[in-house]
Design an enzyme around this catalytic site. Structure first.
Site, PDB file in Angstrom:
ATOM      1  N   GLY A  23       0.817  -1.215   0.000  1.00 18.07           N
ATOM      2  CA  GLY A  23       0.000   0.000   0.000  1.00 18.07           C
ATOM      3  C   GLY A  23       0.847   1.259   0.000  1.00 18.07           C
ATOM      4  N   LEU A 111      -5.471  -6.882  -4.381  1.00 13.24           N
ATOM      5  CA  LEU A 111      -4.185  -7.561  -4.397  1.00 13.24           C
ATOM      6  C   LEU A 111      -4.345  -8.934  -3.757  1.00 13.24           C
ATOM      7  CD1 LEU A 111      -3.228  -4.682  -5.026  1.00 13.24           C
ATOM      8  CD2 LEU A 111      -1.208  -5.132  -3.659  1.00 13.24           C
ATOM      9  N   TYR A 142      -4.479 -18.219   4.515  1.00 13.64           N
ATOM     10  CA  TYR A 142      -4.376 -16.965   3.755  1.00 13.64           C
ATOM     11  C   TYR A 142      -4.847 -17.192   2.320  1.00 13.64           C
ATOM     12  CZ  TYR A 142      -2.072 -12.786   1.861  1.00 13.64           C
ATOM     13  OH  TYR A 142      -1.805 -11.597   1.244  1.00 13.64           O
ATOM     14  N   THR A 170       3.642 -11.913  -6.991  1.00 12.62           N
ATOM     15  CA  THR A 170       4.532 -12.925  -6.449  1.00 12.62           C
ATOM     16  C   THR A 170       5.169 -12.399  -5.158  1.00 12.62           C
ATOM     17  OG1 THR A 170       6.191 -14.520  -7.165  1.00 12.62           O
ATOM     18  CG2 THR A 170       6.606 -12.219  -7.710  1.00 12.62           C
ATOM     19  N   HIS A 185       8.679 -12.244   6.018  1.00 11.42           N
ATOM     20  CA  HIS A 185       8.954 -13.115   4.880  1.00 11.42           C
ATOM     21  C   HIS A 185      10.467 -13.290   4.739  1.00 11.42           C
ATOM     22  CE1 HIS A 185       4.786 -12.096   3.639  1.00 11.42           C
ATOM     23  NE2 HIS A 185       4.821 -13.330   3.174  1.00 11.42           N
ATOM     24  N   ARG A 215      11.884 -19.452  -5.147  1.00  8.96           N
ATOM     25  CA  ARG A 215      10.907 -18.362  -5.061  1.00  8.96           C
ATOM     26  C   ARG A 215      11.282 -17.273  -6.054  1.00  8.96           C
ATOM     27  NH1 ARG A 215       8.993 -21.716  -2.401  1.00  8.96           N
ATOM     28  NH2 ARG A 215       8.119 -21.673  -0.303  1.00  8.96           N
ATOM     29  N   ASP A 275       9.857 -25.922   4.700  1.00  5.18           N
ATOM     30  CA  ASP A 275      10.270 -25.381   3.398  1.00  5.18           C
ATOM     31  C   ASP A 275       9.102 -24.692   2.687  1.00  5.18           C
ATOM     32  OD1 ASP A 275      12.966 -25.863   3.078  1.00  5.18           O
ATOM     33  OD2 ASP A 275      12.694 -27.813   2.098  1.00  5.18           O
TER      34      ASP A 275
HETATM   35  P1  GDP Z   1       6.466 -18.555   1.525  1.00  5.83           P
HETATM   36  O1  GDP Z   1       6.955 -18.024   0.213  1.00  5.83           O
HETATM   37  O2  GDP Z   1       4.993 -18.464   1.705  1.00  5.83           O
HETATM   38  O3  GDP Z   1       6.966 -19.967   1.761  1.00  5.83           O
HETATM   39  O4  GDP Z   1       7.023 -17.616   2.712  1.00  5.83           O
HETATM   40  P2  GDP Z   1       8.436 -17.066   3.219  1.00  5.83           P
HETATM   41  O5  GDP Z   1       8.876 -15.912   2.423  1.00  5.83           O
HETATM   42  O6  GDP Z   1       8.267 -16.831   4.690  1.00  5.83           O
HETATM   43  O7  GDP Z   1       9.473 -18.283   3.072  1.00  5.83           O
HETATM   44  C1  GDP Z   1      10.039 -18.656   1.834  1.00  5.83           C
HETATM   45  C2  GDP Z   1      11.076 -19.760   2.015  1.00  5.83           C
HETATM   46  O8  GDP Z   1      12.241 -19.239   2.687  1.00  5.83           O
HETATM   47  C3  GDP Z   1      10.640 -20.963   2.857  1.00  5.83           C
HETATM   48  O9  GDP Z   1      11.194 -22.141   2.258  1.00  5.83           O
HETATM   49  C4  GDP Z   1      11.328 -20.711   4.198  1.00  5.83           C
HETATM   50  O10 GDP Z   1      11.558 -21.898   4.948  1.00  5.83           O
HETATM   51  C5  GDP Z   1      12.643 -20.109   3.718  1.00  5.83           C
HETATM   52  N1  GDP Z   1      13.403 -19.369   4.740  1.00  5.83           N
HETATM   53  C6  GDP Z   1      14.719 -19.537   5.050  1.00  5.83           C
HETATM   54  N2  GDP Z   1      15.080 -18.743   6.047  1.00  5.83           N
HETATM   55  C7  GDP Z   1      13.988 -18.011   6.388  1.00  5.83           C
HETATM   56  C8  GDP Z   1      13.758 -16.999   7.364  1.00  5.83           C
HETATM   57  O11 GDP Z   1      14.624 -16.603   8.137  1.00  5.83           O
HETATM   58  N3  GDP Z   1      12.488 -16.453   7.401  1.00  5.83           N
HETATM   59  C9  GDP Z   1      11.505 -16.858   6.543  1.00  5.83           C
HETATM   60  N4  GDP Z   1      10.297 -16.286   6.624  1.00  5.83           N
HETATM   61  N5  GDP Z   1      11.690 -17.846   5.626  1.00  5.83           N
HETATM   62  C10 GDP Z   1      12.912 -18.412   5.551  1.00  5.83           C
END
Ligand code: GDP
Length: 314
Positions: A23, A111, A142, A170, A185, A215, A275
């Protein structure tokens, strides 16, 4: 796919969720568009209260709405606060969309999120993969709420002719992100971890899971630009993906963040953390066909995001 021009100049535009990362980027991006930007603080308006939302919209009567308000968080927050993620997002979307329709909002962009796609969707994920298979369990709450939001846009378009559109950005990163190590995240969390390691002279950081999930990361300024582009140029029932078209492993992301910050070290993997979905890359061909593409590459974007973090959040 339908295109239809909607001009923001001279309009009253409400950015719901203007304090959040998406936002606030939309507010910055709207600055030069010649529109009146409306915002409501959390104290002034609790989006979970139907009567309050109806009263606020009745008083302010925006022409257009960027619906960026949501209860959001990373994989751990999603996995451990299912009630909040489902209830808040369902009720906020229902309240805002219904009241927007009641007061005759001419254009609304919701969004969504790419976590709405099935866990094992084909990669890159086309828009029509929606509802073709089981969701990733860690963010299903979510996802179900966001799917309901997309369906509300479609339903109000079909039944009432409301010009409500939806997009699926994304994974986002950039200024205004949540830098909390528990609820954030991955991009923001790794930025904090690498920054702390550098400051403390440490030579390793912890990554959740295995570091192998893939990702895609979109800078929030690109997201804001895409959101305005769709608001002005797209009208249709199909929700559209917003992404960059390429992805990296979490380990590669950590390397890119390390390079942006000027730190190199090793990674310890915390197998007690999930993961999540193995890969999340969106198919951006529909958005590309309309004429939009992302401009900020990941290393540049991370350097810029780190400068913002140092100035505002470190
Ligand atoms: P997702 O895309 O919904 O899975 O959300 P996230 O952005 O929180 O996590 C993305 C990926 O990054 C997952 O595989 C997590 O396990 C990994 N990851 C590794 N280290 C971290 C961390 O310190 N924080 C978060 N949030 N994710 C992590």
């Amino acid at each position: 796919m339908t295109s239809g021009h909607f001009d923001l100049a001279g309009k009253k535009v409400w950015v719901a969720g203007h304090r959040g990362m998406a936002g606030s980027a939309i507010v910055r991006r709207l600055a030069g568009e010649g529109c009146t930007i409306l915002t409501a603080s959390r104290d002034e308006l609790d989006l979970r209260r139907q009567e309050a939302v109806e009263a606020w919209l009745g008083r302010n009567r925006p022409d257009a709405v960027f619906m960026a308000a949501a209860t959001v968080g990373g994989i751990h927050a999603n996995d451990t606060r299912p009630g909040e993620f489902l209830y808040d997002n369902l009720i906020i979307e229902a309240n805002v969309l219904h009241a927007a329709w009641q007061v005759g909002v001419k254009k609304l962009l919701l969004l969504g999120s790419t976590c709405i796609y099935p866990k094992l969707a084909p990669q890159p994920m086309p828009e029509d993969a929606l509802l073709t298979g089981p969701l990733e369990p860690t963010n299903q709450w979510y996802a179900v709420a966001k799917i309901a939001g997309i369906k509300l846009c479609q339903a109000y378009r079909r039944q009432y002719g409301a010009d409500f559109i939806a997009c699926m950005p994304t994974n986002l990163y950039g200024p205004g992100d949540n830098y909390d190590l528990v609820s954030g995240h991955v991009a923001a969390s790794l930025m904090v971890k690498v920054h702390n390691a550098k400051v403390r002279g440490e030579d390793s950081i912890e990554l959740w899971g295995t570091g192998t999930p893939r990702r895609e990361f979109l800078h929030v300024d690109d997201l804001a630009d895409a959101a305005l582009f769709l608001m002005c140029n797209y009208s249709g029932e199909d929700p559209l993906n917003i992404g960059v078209g390429t992805d990296v492993t979490i380990r590669e992301l950590a390397d890119i963040i390390g390079a942006a910050i000027g730190w190199r070290g090793s990674y310890r993997f915390d197998a007690s953390k999930p993961d999540g979905t193995p890969r999340k890359l969106v198919d951006v061909s529909r958005l590309s066909a309309l004429g939009w593409r992302a401009r900020i590459d990941l290393p540049d974007g991370m350097r810029q995001a780190y400068a913002w973090y140092l100035a505002n959040a470190a």
